[in-house]
Design a protein around this motif. Sequence first.
Motif, mmCIF file in Angstrom:
data_model
loop_
_atom_site.group_PDB
_atom_site.id
_atom_site.type_symbol
_atom_site.label_atom_id
_atom_site.label_comp_id
_atom_site.label_asym_id
_atom_site.label_seq_id
_atom_site.Cartn_x
_atom_site.Cartn_y
_atom_site.Cartn_z
ATOM 1 N N GLY A 183 0.852 -1.180 0.000
ATOM 2 C CA GLY A 183 0.000 0.000 0.000
ATOM 3 C C GLY A 183 0.887 1.229 0.000
ATOM 4 O O GLY A 183 1.791 1.339 0.822
ATOM 5 N N ALA A 184 0.664 2.141 -0.959
ATOM 6 C CA ALA A 184 1.523 3.326 -1.058
ATOM 7 C C ALA A 184 0.832 4.403 -1.889
ATOM 8 O O ALA A 184 -0.186 4.147 -2.554
ATOM 9 N N ASN A 185 1.406 5.586 -1.868
ATOM 10 C CA ASN A 185 0.924 6.690 -2.675
ATOM 11 C C ASN A 185 0.836 6.288 -4.152
ATOM 12 O O ASN A 185 1.693 5.567 -4.656
ATOM 13 N N LYS A 186 -0.170 6.794 -4.847
ATOM 14 C CA LYS A 186 -0.418 6.362 -6.230
ATOM 15 C C LYS A 186 0.761 6.636 -7.159
ATOM 16 O O LYS A 186 0.998 5.871 -8.106
ATOM 17 N N ASN A 187 1.507 7.708 -6.898
ATOM 18 C CA ASN A 187 2.654 7.999 -7.756
ATOM 19 C C ASN A 187 3.768 6.971 -7.579
ATOM 20 O O ASN A 187 4.486 6.640 -8.531
#
Length: 391
Positions: free
Chosen positions: A257-261
Amino acid sequence: MVNKLDDSIVNSKVQSIGPSASSSLNDKAMKLRAEGKKIVNLTIGEPNFDTPKRVKEAAYKSIELGFTHYVPSSGVNTLKESIADKFLKENNIAFNPAEEIIVTPGGKFAIYLAIITFLEEGDEVLVLDPSWVSYKPLVQLSGAKPVPIPLYYDDNFKITREKLEENVTNNTKMIILNSPNNPTGRVFTEKEVGIINQFVLDYNILAISDEIYEDIVYDDVKNISLASDPAVKENIITINGFSKSYAMTGWRLGYIGANKNLVKEMVKVQQHLVSCATSFAQYAAVEAFACKDEVYAMVEDYKKRRDFLVTALNSIPGIECRSPEGTFYAFAKVEYNGMNSEEFSQYIFENAGVLVTPGAAYNNNECIRLSFAASMEELKEGVENLRKLLI
């Protein structure tokens, strides 16, 4: 005449790393057992429970329904939605399942995916020691440099801002964190999470937060996800998977799970390396999140084994062991005839038939790691063998 191949044919980055100590020791135990030798194997980090029945049944059904082909590289939508729901309800992290979740072929690959995507030659990565055996080799394979931050048994591996600051340079790009921790069994306190997050923000670096053992905690201890703090969420890459909590080690399913960028870039790399995680395993894994009763039962059993093992180890002269707050590992300090962890581990293997992982594998040469993801019968046999040898 053709010259024989030599070591020069091997990538220099591969030459710089060694084999996994824990995997190699487990392979050794299996080989010796196959030869008929009696070995008490307390090395491997694998639950000795079966995968929950409903997960297996879902896998059978998925195969029968023909879910045996390629799926989107970032993962099956239903599983990504379940993972995002889990993150929100259990970790207080809001992720968009379409853009901020990746399903990977194992948690180990998830870590490597994050490393290989964002690190390059000359970058430095802070690693808290004692640390899991694969963090540093995975960093080295990317061409970056792992930089240890030593933590110590005597102060229970406490994390302070001063310790984090010791080896920061202009090349520091990432820090790798693990809670609940393999091998120490420590779980970050709320204060430590605050210290870590402020450090990450102040230096604007990436952090890999390996939370694969988050469900295996004891005595009302709860793991706190670093990314649950919105202020630092964009810097955190949260790693988890199904191997430890759901006894699904052979399924090879992890997730990020992480920032979309960040996810956008990692998906590109996954497309080229593995295409996608196994399709029917992903459909089956959706059922795992409904198996909390099985998880609680496993953890309750681990707790009984932990309590037995820690009490037994502390009754043996020369061994000191704190009760781990999480995982299924005991990290015991050894003071016996001046031996370091490797010498002591070899001594008890040769003379008591007990195989453990020396702390040197985790960059701590005064402790040994004993896995209690083994039956109570095997733990009792191992302790009795040690008692006979050491007392």
